[in-house]
Design an enzyme around this catalytic site. Structure first.
Site, PDB file in Angstrom:
ATOM      1  N   SER A  60     -23.191 -13.584  10.150  1.00  0.00           N
ATOM      2  CA  SER A  60     -24.255 -14.145   9.318  1.00  0.00           C
ATOM      3  C   SER A  60     -25.539 -13.355   9.517  1.00  0.00           C
ATOM      4  CB  SER A  60     -24.492 -15.604   9.687  1.00  0.00           C
ATOM      5  OG  SER A  60     -25.174 -15.671  10.922  1.00  0.00           O
ATOM      6  N   LYS A  61     -26.495 -13.621   8.640  1.00  0.00           N
ATOM      7  CA  LYS A  61     -27.790 -12.945   8.745  1.00  0.00           C
ATOM      8  C   LYS A  61     -28.446 -13.264  10.088  1.00  0.00           C
ATOM      9  CE  LYS A  61     -32.280 -13.245   6.513  1.00  0.00           C
ATOM     10  NZ  LYS A  61     -32.933 -12.521   7.581  1.00  0.00           N
TER      11      LYS A  61
END
Ligand code: GLU
Length: 505
Positions: free
Chosen positions: A262-263
């Site tokens: 994920s970011k």
């Protein structure tokens, strides 16, 4: 079917910056297309207007341009299967929705969001399907006439796909083999909404893949659950003969392998998850990009290509041409690939070593300008050439290693290297070396080397470390002859005189 020309597509929704997983998907499509002499289509799936983000489309196009992934057709590229932006294809979808309705393979439903929520609350695991559709407010229960009346009166409706229960649905996946489910687990998916006169992702995706003559659908694993429905839609339209082959790519996992990348992992561990820097138009937040972080595009390509596939030997450094030749869709892994960003940095280092210094110089030049230094670009290029083999992953790491090329050193008697190397005889030795260098007309590396090596051999003096103190001020930098030749005679002598004066005190 095997005679059809290979045509693949990358079909992002413009809902924000392109995630690095999406870049990997596009890359695999590109490699596959080029390997088969096929076409690569760029389609924008923008039927969900609520999630539209301005600037996302341009961002995606610019990303691919930077990465060297090129398309043959699509938004901004043109072609004969356009328009390639789904929001511009309403008329086409309307026609295909009508076709399914007329054939009794879809029906109109009027249930409001409130009615559906109430139903879900009342019935556990409610699914709109063969078991429940006859309890709902739709054309099957209301009849043709009442349905027409409601539609004409402007009541909002959706069109749902009528999924027949009890059927085996096979998805023939190049990576995963035969994936089989029973149609009973599927619900009657919404294909079209009258409210915005737009199809949903499923219908638009299938109709476009068909009309754009797509032969292989290569996409992320997250789309695998949609694939059985897509197979049923192909069947409902009678397009079985031209149904594309599917390949669902493995997930990109967090660096420790525990869950989906994920970011937030990027923010936490300090690596970008987007190809280019992204300025969020709503929040104003800036997310880092591979380009702005100092990665070379070919390093990013090489790194991503090996996340989920490998050539089956130890070879890691592969150019785009080699990847096109070696890539094998059928040999992609089924299980997720750990996003080893440290490996990504290693790739960058390798590609910096391979790259032309002239190409790398502007990056260092920009840093020099920030430091208030203006140097001829040939000089900057020469420094890159002398210094890039030091342990760096990014050109920006060069600055602290190479400041002395451009700035006179600050001498420091307490510096560790200086203390160790500026001994009692250093001043006399450096004075002798200074005079020897001053006598040279030719200040090239070769000429200096010949003169200094001969003097050192004859006198027994080892001048290199004290000389480094004079020119650099500490124990870093390239070979002394290279450095002195770069600085030139005048600057070399000036630094030596300054050092002699400083250490005389
Ligand atoms: N629009 C989908 C996406 O955003 C495309 C999925 C597909 O390739 O079928 O990824």
């Amino acid at each position: 079917m095997s005679e059809r020309k290979v045509r693949v597509r990358f079909a992002p929704s413009p809902t924000g910056p392109l995630h690095i997983g999406g870049v990997r998907t596009a890359l695999y499509n590109y490699l596959f297309a080029r390997q088969h002499g096929g076409d690569f289509v760029f389609r924008i799936e923008d039927t969900d207007s609520t999630r539209f983000v301005p600037g996302a489309e341009d961002y995606i196009i610019e990303s691919f341009k930077w990465l060297g992934i090129d398309f043959d057709e699509g938004v901004s590229f043109g072609g004969e299967h356009g328009p390639y932006r789904q929001s511009e294809r309403r008329d086409i979808y309307r026609q295909y929705v009508r076709q399914l309705l007329d054939a009794g393979k879809a029906y109109i439903a009027f249930d409001t969001p409130e009615e559906l929520t109430a139903k879900r609350e009342a019935v556990q695991n409610f699914q709109y399907d063969a078991h429940t559709r006859l309890e709902m407010r739709n054309s099957l229960t209301l009849g043709e006439e009442e349905t027409r009346r409601l539609v004409e009166a402007g009541e909002k409706y959706v069109v749902r796909f009528l999924v027949e229960p009890g059927e085996e649905v096979h998805v023939n996946d190049i990576i995963r083999g035969d994936v089989c489910i029973m149609s009973d687990i599927l619900d009657d998916k919404v294909l079209y909404k009258s409210a915005d006169d737009l199809p949903t992702y499923h219908l638009a995706n299938i109709v476009d893949d068909h009309l754009m003559e797509i032969t292989h659908v290569i996409r992320g694993e997250e789309w695998l659950p949609s694939a059985p429905l897509h197979v049923l839609l192909y069947r409902a339209f009678g397009w079985e003969d031209t149904m594309p082959a599917f390949a669902h790519l493995p997930l990109l996992l967090k660096p420790d392998g525990k869950g989906k990348l994920s970011k937030r992992d990027g923010d936490r561990l300090g690596f970008p998850v987007f190809p280019l820097e992204w300025h969020d138009p709503k929040s104003g937040d800036v997310s880092s990009g591979y380009r702005e972080s100092g990665y070379l595009p070919e390093a990013v390509i090489n790194f991503l290509a090996l996340l989920g596939w490998n050539p089956g030997n130890d070879e890691e450094l592969l150019s785009m041409e080699q990847l096109i030749e070696l890539f094998d869709l059928a040999k992609c892994s089924k299980s997720g690939a750990k996003f080893d960003y440290v490996k990504g940095q290693w790739f960058n280092r390798e590609y910096i070593l391979k790259a032309d210094n002239a190409r790398l110089a502007p990056t260092l030049d920009a840093i020099l300008r920030e430091e208030g230094i203006e140097a001829p670009i040939e000089k900057v290029e020469a420094v890159v050439g002398m210094m890039k083999m030091k342990k760096i992953n990014f050109i920006k790491e060069l600055w602290p290693l190479c400041d002395f090329f451009f700035l006179a050193p600050k001498f420091d008697k307490e510096d560790k290297f200086t203390r160790k190397n500026w001994k009692d005889t250093a001043a006399a030795d450096m004075k002798a070396l200074r005079d020897l260098l001053a006598s040279l007309d030719d200040f090239s590396i070769e000429s200096q080397k010949a003169a200094v090596d001969a003097w050192a051999a004859e006198s027994g003096v080892k001048p290199w470390n004290p000389w480094r103190v004079c020119l650099v001020g500490t124990g870093k930098g390239p070979d002394m002859y290279e450095l002195a030749a770069f600085l030139g005679k005048e600057e070399t002598l000036r630094r030596m005189d300054d050092a002699l004066a400083f250490f005389a005190e």
